[in-house]
Motif scaffolding. Structure first.
Motif, PDB file in Angstrom:
ATOM      1  N   ARG A   1      43.247  91.862  60.426  1.00 13.25           N
ATOM      2  CA  ARG A   1      41.992  92.513  60.040  1.00 13.25           C
ATOM      3  C   ARG A   1      41.295  93.223  61.202  1.00 13.25           C
ATOM      4  O   ARG A   1      40.772  94.332  61.014  1.00 13.25           O
ATOM      5  N   PRO A   2      41.273  92.660  62.413  1.00 13.63           N
ATOM      6  CA  PRO A   2      40.664  93.427  63.521  1.00 13.63           C
ATOM      7  C   PRO A   2      41.391  94.740  63.796  1.00 13.63           C
ATOM      8  O   PRO A   2      40.787  95.689  64.303  1.00 13.63           O
ATOM      9  N   ARG A   3      42.675  94.803  63.472  1.00 13.24           N
ATOM     10  CA  ARG A   3      43.460  96.012  63.696  1.00 13.24           C
ATOM     11  C   ARG A   3      43.313  97.005  62.549  1.00 13.24           C
ATOM     12  O   ARG A   3      43.497  98.202  62.732  1.00 13.24           O
ATOM     13  N   VAL A   4      42.995  96.490  61.347  1.00 11.59           N
ATOM     14  CA  VAL A   4      42.805  97.342  60.161  1.00 11.59           C
ATOM     15  C   VAL A   4      41.536  96.859  59.456  1.00 11.59           C
ATOM     16  O   VAL A   4      41.589  96.089  58.496  1.00 11.59           O
ATOM     17  N   PRO A   5      40.337  97.279  59.932  1.00 13.81           N
ATOM     18  CA  PRO A   5      39.088  96.743  59.391  1.00 13.81           C
ATOM     19  C   PRO A   5      38.923  96.947  57.891  1.00 13.81           C
ATOM     20  O   PRO A   5      38.289  96.122  57.223  1.00 13.81           O
ATOM     21  N   GLN A   6      39.483  98.030  57.345  1.00 15.49           N
ATOM     22  CA  GLN A   6      39.339  98.306  55.917  1.00 15.49           C
ATOM     23  C   GLN A   6      40.497  97.737  55.096  1.00 15.49           C
ATOM     24  O   GLN A   6      40.729  98.144  53.967  1.00 15.49           O
ATOM     25  N   LEU A   7      41.193  96.770  55.654  1.00 12.30           N
ATOM     26  CA  LEU A   7      42.361  96.190  54.995  1.00 12.30           C
ATOM     27  C   LEU A   7      41.995  95.544  53.663  1.00 12.30           C
ATOM     28  O   LEU A   7      41.062  94.747  53.572  1.00 12.30           O
ATOM     29  N   GLU A   8      42.728  95.922  52.613  1.00  5.80           N
ATOM     30  CA  GLU A   8      42.719  95.181  51.346  1.00  5.80           C
ATOM     31  C   GLU A   8      43.922  94.256  51.379  1.00  5.80           C
ATOM     32  O   GLU A   8      45.051  94.702  51.604  1.00  5.80           O
ATOM     33  N   TYR A   9      43.688  92.988  51.129  1.00  5.38           N
ATOM     34  CA  TYR A   9      44.694  91.961  51.390  1.00  5.38           C
ATOM     35  C   TYR A   9      44.883  91.121  50.138  1.00  5.38           C
ATOM     36  O   TYR A   9      43.950  90.474  49.667  1.00  5.38           O
ATOM     37  N   ARG A  10      46.092  91.134  49.612  1.00  2.00           N
ATOM     38  CA  ARG A  10      46.381  90.321  48.424  1.00  2.00           C
ATOM     39  C   ARG A  10      47.572  89.423  48.711  1.00  2.00           C
ATOM     40  O   ARG A  10      48.578  89.880  49.263  1.00  2.00           O
ATOM     41  N   VAL A  11      47.434  88.157  48.344  1.00  2.83           N
ATOM     42  CA  VAL A  11      48.491  87.178  48.574  1.00  2.83           C
ATOM     43  C   VAL A  11      49.237  86.905  47.278  1.00  2.83           C
ATOM     44  O   VAL A  11      48.626  86.641  46.232  1.00  2.83           O
ATOM     45  N   TYR A  12      50.553  86.967  47.348  1.00  2.00           N
ATOM     46  CA  TYR A  12      51.431  86.613  46.225  1.00  2.00           C
ATOM     47  C   TYR A  12      52.230  85.382  46.647  1.00  2.00           C
ATOM     48  O   TYR A  12      52.980  85.434  47.629  1.00  2.00           O
ATOM     49  N   ARG A  13      52.078  84.293  45.920  1.00  3.27           N
ATOM     50  CA  ARG A  13      52.799  83.071  46.270  1.00  3.27           C
ATOM     51  C   ARG A  13      54.237  83.171  45.736  1.00  3.27           C
ATOM     52  O   ARG A  13      54.564  82.636  44.678  1.00  3.27           O
ATOM     53  N   ALA A  14      55.056  83.869  46.506  1.00  2.00           N
ATOM     54  CA  ALA A  14      56.443  84.074  46.096  1.00  2.00           C
ATOM     55  C   ALA A  14      57.161  82.743  45.903  1.00  2.00           C
ATOM     56  O   ALA A  14      58.026  82.613  45.023  1.00  2.00           O
ATOM     57  N   LEU A  15      56.810  81.741  46.701  1.00  3.08           N
ATOM     58  CA  LEU A  15      57.461  80.431  46.572  1.00  3.08           C
ATOM     59  C   LEU A  15      57.160  79.753  45.249  1.00  3.08           C
ATOM     60  O   LEU A  15      57.864  78.809  44.856  1.00  3.08           O
ATOM     61  N   ASP A  16      56.132  80.216  44.541  1.00  7.40           N
ATOM     62  CA  ASP A  16      55.815  79.716  43.201  1.00  7.40           C
ATOM     63  C   ASP A  16      56.251  80.691  42.112  1.00  7.40           C
ATOM     64  O   ASP A  16      55.862  80.541  40.951  1.00  7.40           O
ATOM     65  N   GLY A  17      57.019  81.714  42.496  1.00  4.89           N
ATOM     66  CA  GLY A  17      57.489  82.693  41.528  1.00  4.89           C
ATOM     67  C   GLY A  17      56.521  83.826  41.265  1.00  4.89           C
ATOM     68  O   GLY A  17      56.742  84.629  40.362  1.00  4.89           O
ATOM     69  N   GLU A  18      55.437  83.913  42.048  1.00  6.58           N
ATOM     70  CA  GLU A  18      54.453  84.979  41.863  1.00  6.58           C
ATOM     71  C   GLU A  18      54.845  86.198  42.692  1.00  6.58           C
ATOM     72  O   GLU A  18      54.912  86.125  43.920  1.00  6.58           O
ATOM     73  N   LEU A  19      55.094  87.306  42.013  1.00  7.64           N
ATOM     74  CA  LEU A  19      55.446  88.560  42.673  1.00  7.64           C
ATOM     75  C   LEU A  19      54.682  89.705  42.015  1.00  7.64           C
ATOM     76  O   LEU A  19      54.227  89.577  40.871  1.00  7.64           O
ATOM     77  N   PRO A  20      54.526  90.834  42.698  1.00  7.15           N
ATOM     78  CA  PRO A  20      53.888  91.997  42.068  1.00  7.15           C
ATOM     79  C   PRO A  20      54.674  92.432  40.822  1.00  7.15           C
ATOM     80  O   PRO A  20      55.907  92.329  40.786  1.00  7.15           O
ATOM     81  N   LEU A  21      53.942  92.930  39.836  1.00  2.99           N
ATOM     82  CA  LEU A  21      54.605  93.413  38.627  1.00  2.99           C
ATOM     83  C   LEU A  21      55.308  94.735  38.876  1.00  2.99           C
ATOM     84  O   LEU A  21      56.345  95.022  38.269  1.00  2.99           O
ATOM     85  N   THR A  22      54.741  95.542  39.778  1.00  2.00           N
ATOM     86  CA  THR A  22      55.351  96.820  40.128  1.00  2.00           C
ATOM     87  C   THR A  22      55.389  96.953  41.643  1.00  2.00           C
ATOM     88  O   THR A  22      54.596  96.318  42.350  1.00  2.00           O
ATOM     89  N   THR A  23      56.269  97.785  42.146  1.00  2.00           N
ATOM     90  CA  THR A  23      56.405  97.941  43.593  1.00  2.00           C
ATOM     91  C   THR A  23      55.206  98.630  44.221  1.00  2.00           C
ATOM     92  O   THR A  23      54.980  98.499  45.425  1.00  2.00           O
ATOM     93  N   ASP A  24      54.432  99.365  43.430  1.00  2.00           N
ATOM     94  CA  ASP A  24      53.309 100.123  43.989  1.00  2.00           C
ATOM     95  C   ASP A  24      51.963  99.431  43.795  1.00  2.00           C
ATOM     96  O   ASP A  24      50.921 100.067  43.926  1.00  2.00           O
ATOM     97  N   GLU A  25      51.950  98.144  43.504  1.00  2.00           N
ATOM     98  CA  GLU A  25      50.677  97.424  43.439  1.00  2.00           C
ATOM     99  C   GLU A  25      49.963  97.464  44.787  1.00  2.00           C
ATOM    100  O   GLU A  25      48.747  97.402  44.853  1.00  2.00           O
ATOM    101  N   CYS A  26      50.735  97.522  45.874  1.00  2.00           N
ATOM    102  CA  CYS A  26      50.177  97.610  47.222  1.00  2.00           C
ATOM    103  C   CYS A  26      50.845  98.768  47.960  1.00  2.00           C
ATOM    104  O   CYS A  26      51.916  99.245  47.558  1.00  2.00           O
ATOM    105  N   ASP A  27      50.206  99.203  49.047  1.00  2.00           N
ATOM    106  CA  ASP A  27      50.782 100.276  49.866  1.00  2.00           C
ATOM    107  C   ASP A  27      52.009  99.802  50.628  1.00  2.00           C
ATOM    108  O   ASP A  27      52.905 100.586  50.943  1.00  2.00           O
ATOM    109  N   GLY A  28      52.022  98.520  50.969  1.00  2.00           N
ATOM    110  CA  GLY A  28      53.140  97.936  51.694  1.00  2.00           C
ATOM    111  C   GLY A  28      53.075  96.432  51.582  1.00  2.00           C
ATOM    112  O   GLY A  28      52.082  95.861  51.112  1.00  2.00           O
TER     113      GLY A  28
END
Length: 235
Positions: free
Chosen positions: A31-58
């Protein structure tokens, strides 16, 4: 930048009061390096993944106590999602377990290394300097904690940094995938505590050498700058 963290493990409960969990560790440093960062956590270990590849920029993947060859359903699902990201041209950075799973997803091989555990500091030579690798550095010395290593590269991989212990340490694939075996999010105190927690698993000489190595300077800030630069130029 909207960054998706693909979380592949939790920090041991006994260590979380002092060090936090992976999402907090990484956000605190980015966050100090990207102050405007939007940050979303996906618990992949629980099977949670984005529905589409473009839900986030990276996306960024964490390390894990699990191995990429463990055959767990969530690991297979994450590997398939990485292939989708690759095909979509979506930026992805892998750390440790993520580094290994990216290589496997693109056709490489990962096995337990005959060199044994990597713990404490790893000291690596930079072979190639990419435009995003600013500030420039001749070495890349990071904290590690792993047994598995990439042993065969996918055809798309380019080696950017290496050591005798870990020949495929920092890799880039095309312009949108990059990965590192080390942990830029780990501080020395966490590394020391993690080695203590795993002391029964480590050969005594490796444990002592790992603890002693923590007196060296860490290039964690350099690697974090490189990660941010890479994600920004790959978007």
């Amino acid at each position: 930048m909207k960054l998706g963290l693909l979380q592949c493990d939790d920090v041991r409960e006994s260590l979380q009061p002092a060090h936090g969990n992976y999402p907090e560790m990484i956000e605190k440093l980015l966050r100090p390096r990207v102050p405007q960062l939007e940050y979303r956590v996906y618990r992949a270990l629980d099977g949670e993944l984005p529905l589409t590849t473009d839900e986030c920029d990276g996306y960024l993947t964490t390390g894990s106590k699990f191995g990429v060859n463990d055959g767990l359903p969530w690991i297979d699902q994450l590997q398939a999602f990485m292939v989708r990201l690759w095909e979509a041209g979506t930026p992805l950075v892998g750390i440790c377990f993520g580094h290994q799973l990216m290589a496997k997803a693109l056709g490489g091989e990962v096995h337990k290394s005959p060199r044994g555990w990597g713990v404490g500091m790893s000291f690596n030579e930079v072979l190639v300097r990419k435009p995003w690798m600013q500030p420039g550095h001749d070495g890349l010395d990071l904290i590690v904690s792993h047994q598995d290593q990439v042993v065969r590269l996918p055809p798309q991989a380019e080696i950017l940094a290496r050591s005798d212990f870990c020949p495929y340490y920092l890799l880039q694939y095309s312009e949108h995938f990059m990965s590192v075996q080390g942990h830029p999010e780990f501080c020395k105190a966490y590394s020391a505590d993690l080695m203590d927690a795993r002391r029964d698993l480590l050969p005594a000489t490796r444990y002592r050498a790992g603890q002693a190595s923590l007196s060296a300077e860490v290039d964690d800030g350099v690697m974090l700058d490189w990660i941010v630069n890479f994600l920004q130029q790959a978007r």
